[in-house]
Design an enzyme around this catalytic site. Structure first.
Site, PDB file in Angstrom:
ATOM      1  N   SER A  43       0.801  -1.220   0.000  1.00  0.00           N
ATOM      2  CA  SER A  43       0.000   0.000   0.000  1.00  0.00           C
ATOM      3  C   SER A  43       0.836   1.272   0.000  1.00  0.00           C
ATOM      4  O   SER A  43       0.377   2.322  -0.464  1.00  0.00           O
ATOM      5  CB  SER A  43      -0.929   0.013   1.223  1.00  0.00           C
ATOM      6  OG  SER A  43      -0.186  -0.115   2.423  1.00  0.00           O
ATOM      7  N   GLY A  62      -1.832  -4.373   0.977  1.00  0.00           N
ATOM      8  CA  GLY A  62      -1.923  -5.598   1.762  1.00  0.00           C
ATOM      9  C   GLY A  62      -0.958  -6.684   1.330  1.00  0.00           C
ATOM     10  O   GLY A  62      -0.915  -7.759   1.941  1.00  0.00           O
ATOM     11  N   ASN A 110       3.900  -5.620   5.687  1.00  0.00           N
ATOM     12  CA  ASN A 110       2.714  -6.392   6.057  1.00  0.00           C
ATOM     13  C   ASN A 110       3.078  -7.723   6.710  1.00  0.00           C
ATOM     14  O   ASN A 110       2.304  -8.245   7.523  1.00  0.00           O
ATOM     15  CB  ASN A 110       1.820  -6.626   4.832  1.00  0.00           C
ATOM     16  CG  ASN A 110       1.103  -5.352   4.409  1.00  0.00           C
ATOM     17  OD1 ASN A 110       0.520  -4.655   5.226  1.00  0.00           O
ATOM     18  ND2 ASN A 110       1.177  -5.023   3.131  1.00  0.00           N
ATOM     19  N   ASP A 129      -5.385   7.022   9.485  1.00  0.00           N
ATOM     20  CA  ASP A 129      -5.096   5.719  10.082  1.00  0.00           C
ATOM     21  C   ASP A 129      -3.718   5.660  10.735  1.00  0.00           C
ATOM     22  O   ASP A 129      -3.371   4.688  11.393  1.00  0.00           O
ATOM     23  CB  ASP A 129      -5.234   4.602   9.049  1.00  0.00           C
ATOM     24  CG  ASP A 129      -4.249   4.742   7.886  1.00  0.00           C
ATOM     25  OD1 ASP A 129      -3.340   5.596   7.942  1.00  0.00           O
ATOM     26  OD2 ASP A 129      -4.405   3.983   6.907  1.00  0.00           O
ATOM     27  N   HIS A 187      -0.517   5.068   6.816  1.00  0.00           N
ATOM     28  CA  HIS A 187      -0.206   5.347   5.416  1.00  0.00           C
ATOM     29  C   HIS A 187       0.129   6.824   5.198  1.00  0.00           C
ATOM     30  O   HIS A 187      -0.634   7.705   5.595  1.00  0.00           O
ATOM     31  CB  HIS A 187      -1.392   4.958   4.524  1.00  0.00           C
ATOM     32  CG  HIS A 187      -1.688   3.490   4.562  1.00  0.00           C
ATOM     33  ND1 HIS A 187      -2.621   2.942   5.418  1.00  0.00           N
ATOM     34  CD2 HIS A 187      -1.147   2.464   3.863  1.00  0.00           C
ATOM     35  CE1 HIS A 187      -2.654   1.630   5.237  1.00  0.00           C
ATOM     36  NE2 HIS A 187      -1.761   1.316   4.303  1.00  0.00           N
TER      37      HIS A 187
END
Length: 197
Positions: free
Chosen positions: A19, A56, A85, A166, A169
């Site tokens: 991402s 992801g 991840n 969040d 990111h």
């Protein structure tokens, strides 16, 4: 790498990431990969960029996809931005190391040069795991004799205002910094990027 092998390579940069490179939460065309494309265009470089990053994505997912992408695009440079991840899921570091090493070796065997993106994770994942994870990338780059971007999020990681809500990111303001980090680590390729291999 020999001149002969480069003569058979397409002037293509393949970006394989998660991402952080897939424009998660950003307007289309606003990510650092797009800034790289614009820089190459401004420099009148014949090289083109193909971004196959998926939000992801893990190192195992990237490893599974890589053979097909190498065969399809025949890149001269492969950028590997994976591992975050794996860490977020608490996967064994040895597994991540094996996957990344296979990707590097596979890319080099195809005739491509590799730029490995160093990733770091917050200390709340445990001091031992965090430390081992940080050391993984320079160790791999050294052992496999490939180029390394020491820390992809340098200049971004400690600044909350450069992250989306969040807090995971980077936001649109951070993309220029990420691009500069990548571009700086591409210095060894500067002569190659001026012409077709």
């Amino acid at each position: 790498m020999s001149i002969c092998s480069w003569a058979q390579t397409n002037p293509v940069i393949l970006v394989l990431g998660d991402s952080l490179s897939a424009e998660y939460g950003l307007p289309r065309g606003a990510g650092w990969v797009n800034l790289l494309e614009k820089q190459l265009e401004n420099d009148k470089s014949p090289w083109t960029v193909f971004n196959f990053s998926i939000s992801g994505e893990t190192s195992s997912g990237g490893l599974a996809r890589l053979p097909g992408l190498l065969a399809q695009k025949k890149p001269g440079i492969v950028m590997i931005e994976l591992g975050a991840n794996d860490a977020l899921r608490g996967l064994p570091i040895a597994q991540t190391e094996t996957n990344l090493r296979k990707m590097i070796q596979m890319s080099k065997k195809s005739g491509a040069r590799v730029l490995l993106f160093g990733i770091q994770i917050p200390s709340n994942y445990g001091q031992s795991y965090t430390s081992q994870f940080k050391k993984l990338f320079p160790q791999l780059a050294n052992e496999e004799r490939t180029e390394l971007l020491p820390f992809f999020l340098e200049g971004v990681a400690t600044k909350s205002e450069l992250f989306q809500a969040d807090r995971l990111h980077p936001n649109i303001q951070a993309q220029a910094i990420l691009f500069k980090n990548v571009w700086g680590s591409m210095a060894p390729y500067s002569n190659l990027l001026k012409k077709s291999p």
